[in-house]
Design a protein around this motif. Structure first.
Motif, PDB file in Angstrom:
ATOM      1  N   SER A   3       0.844  -1.188   0.000  1.00  0.00           N
ATOM      2  CA  SER A   3       0.000   0.000   0.000  1.00  0.00           C
ATOM      3  C   SER A   3       0.882   1.242   0.000  1.00  0.00           C
ATOM      4  N   TRP A   4       0.822   1.980  -1.103  1.00  0.00           N
ATOM      5  CA  TRP A   4       1.625   3.192  -1.183  1.00  0.00           C
ATOM      6  C   TRP A   4       1.116   4.268  -0.231  1.00  0.00           C
ATOM      7  N   SER A   5      -0.182   4.356  -0.050  1.00  0.00           N
ATOM      8  CA  SER A   5      -0.728   5.364   0.856  1.00  0.00           C
ATOM      9  C   SER A   5      -0.245   5.117   2.288  1.00  0.00           C
ATOM     10  N   PHE A   6      -0.229   3.850   2.691  1.00  0.00           N
ATOM     11  CA  PHE A   6       0.265   3.520   4.022  1.00  0.00           C
ATOM     12  C   PHE A   6       1.766   3.794   4.127  1.00  0.00           C
ATOM     13  N   THR A   7       2.481   3.516   3.051  1.00  0.00           N
ATOM     14  CA  THR A   7       3.923   3.764   3.033  1.00  0.00           C
ATOM     15  C   THR A   7       4.233   5.231   3.257  1.00  0.00           C
ATOM     16  N   GLU A 186       5.596  -2.850   4.572  1.00  0.00           N
ATOM     17  CA  GLU A 186       6.014  -1.517   4.163  1.00  0.00           C
ATOM     18  C   GLU A 186       7.067  -0.929   5.106  1.00  0.00           C
ATOM     19  N   ALA A 187       6.836  -1.094   6.414  1.00  0.00           N
ATOM     20  CA  ALA A 187       7.756  -0.510   7.394  1.00  0.00           C
ATOM     21  C   ALA A 187       9.139  -1.151   7.308  1.00  0.00           C
TER      22      ALA A 187
END
Length: 216
Positions: A3-7, A186-187
């Motif tokens: 998820s780019w938004s979460f990234t 992502e993290a």
């Protein structure tokens, strides 16, 4: 799924934690540079008690895990009335641990200086301090710069171990984000990329420094 938004939403927290990582690395490495040189001097001392003490300390620290040393500094010292913050304990642990390795690097550089340089210093009536500062150390440190740089990068990659004493560096921040959101991909990916980027930048800088010194 990625998820780019979460990234993008967690990037500020990771970048904030990277400041702690860099600060601990720089402070620890500076301490290791100074401590390593002092230990190298101590090991070369003519006084046997001082030489043996320095050698024993170096072997003891190198033969015990960094994690155990960090636990001793952060959790053990309060038992005798000495309380250190997580950052101070981390910097002290990294600095002392790697100073023992850097002392051997310095020693190899000093031993590589031709004996004629020492004799030339005596012939010129240089004091002991002048001999070390003007003749020996410049020749001893220059060839070991790549090795010193490698230890800087290794120390940087060792900073995640500081999370064991509650210091929130990059990896600890990623773990916290993952525990809160149940999204670790992502993290951890961001942390890995940042470690790769900073390690590469450091290696390039060290290479340029080595080339610059070789031209002088």
């Amino acid at each position: 799924m990625w998820s780019w938004s979460f990234t993008w939403s967690i990037l500020p927290a990771i970048l904030q934690a990277i400041q702690t990582t860099i600060a601990a690395t720089v402070a620890g490495f500076l301490l290791a540079l100074i401590g390593g040189l002092l230990l190298a001097f101590g090991r070369r001392a003519k006084n046997r008690a001082l030489s043996w003490s320095a050698a024993g300390f170096i072997e003891f620290v190198r033969s015990t895990p960094l994690l155990v040393q960090l636990y001793f500094l952060f959790y053990g010292l309060p038992a005798v009335g000495i309380s250190l913050s997580p950052f101070t304990s981390g910097v002290l642990g990294l600095g002392v641990h790697y100073s023992c390795y850097l002392s051997e690097v310095y020693r190899s550089g000093i031993d590589a200086v031709p004996r004629g340089q020492w004799e030339a210093a005596r012939a010129l009536n240089f004091s002991r301090g002048q001999t070390w500062l003007r003749i020996i150390l410049p020749q001893a440190i220059r060839p070991v710069v790549p090795v010193l740089g490698n230890y800087l990068i290794v120390m940087f990659k060792e900073t995640p171990i500081l999370s064991a004493i509650t210091l929130v560096e990059m990896l600890a921040a990623a773990k916290i984000i993952g525990a809160e959101s149940f999204r670790y991909l992502e993290a951890f990916t961001l942390v890995g990329l940042l470690f790769l980027l900073l390690s590469y930048v450091s290696s390039v800088f060290i290479k340029k420094l080595e080339l610059t010194w070789n031209k002088q």
